[in-house]
Design an enzyme around this catalytic site. Sequence first.
Site, short mmCIF file in Angstrom:
data_model
loop_
_atom_site.label_atom_id
_atom_site.label_comp_id
_atom_site.label_asym_id
_atom_site.label_seq_id
_atom_site.Cartn_x
_atom_site.Cartn_y
_atom_site.Cartn_z
N SER A 132 47.62 33.40 71.10
CA SER A 132 48.08 32.24 70.34
C SER A 132 47.40 30.97 70.83
CB SER A 132 49.60 32.10 70.48
OG SER A 132 50.05 30.85 69.99
N TYR A 157 57.21 31.22 75.10
CA TYR A 157 56.36 31.96 74.16
C TYR A 157 54.90 31.87 74.58
CZ TYR A 157 53.68 32.93 69.94
OH TYR A 157 52.76 33.43 69.05
#
Length: 344
Positions: A132, A157
């Site tokens: 990501s 995350y």
Amino acid sequence: MKKVLLTGVAGFIGAFLAKKLVETSSVQVVGIDNMNDYYDVRLKRSRLEMVAEADKRGVFEFIEGDISDSALINRVFEGGDIDAVVNLAAQAGVRYSIENPDAYIQSNIIGFYNILESCRRYPVDHLVYASSSSVYGSNDKVPYSVDDKTDDPVSLYAATKKSNELMASAYSSLYSIPATGLRFFTVYGPMGRPDMAYFKFAEKIVQDEPIQIYNMGDMWRDFTYVDDIVECLARIIDAPPVSKGGARRHRVYNIGNSSPVLLTSFVDMLERILIDEGVTDNRAVRELLPMQPGDVYRTFADVGNLEADFGFRPATSLEDGLREFARWYRAYRIATSGTCGGLS
């Protein structure tokens, strides 16, 4: 016929990749998804139906299960003759990681570990996995290069995604697993996740409710259309990294549109397109708020190594991509609620 294991197959990117593979590639696709209720499961089922309708050759198999279930993953590999793995299964969402960290450890750490262990026991030609843009944290230097530091995540995350890269690199080095990590930048498009900003903004505009825009509107995002992401994935699957000496290795690419947009300008464009496409007559009501924990000011992808290695870079304009989303969204609203704006 090669066999590809695709985890997170009922997810946004996973379903579109599965559709492309069954339509255009001479491969079998084994898809795994746990079908959790992080958002409306009906949307996940609709994506699977899309894949099934595209599967004219009967090469798609779906397994409902969780990658954190080591016994399940081991069984899939043991009897599956898996040639390549695309790991897209993950617990997504930056803010949700503050509320429910356990879900991220189970899926993004333990689940990915199970995938790596099975790739070690049952060697594959290539492991491709989702990372990501969140790994860049609050880096000031832009555009983000894969050579920039990524050791200062601002959310759990992001930390799990950086952990995935480190784990894959270690397994690649220790066990000669060819692995490629892909840092996705703000993916959007039809059938996307309802928790993503563009989807939530559309919902708020249709319902005539305020849109919450953080950092008082001064935030930039590098929006990347889902078809561009899928095209990159399809090209990369069959191209495992090989060093000059012939040894397998680990590599990372950014996949982004390389064109960050101010969020307030993004809302203006979305509002205009929703009106143009007959979704609603409402105007966006903006509520400007301070920066939230876990957010970053700007994302901006340098895709130079992607273009050099694969001759491709994302190029779908935000205008075109949002129009495709709006057209799908209008039908989605009608199907799920019976109305869309003032239309029935």
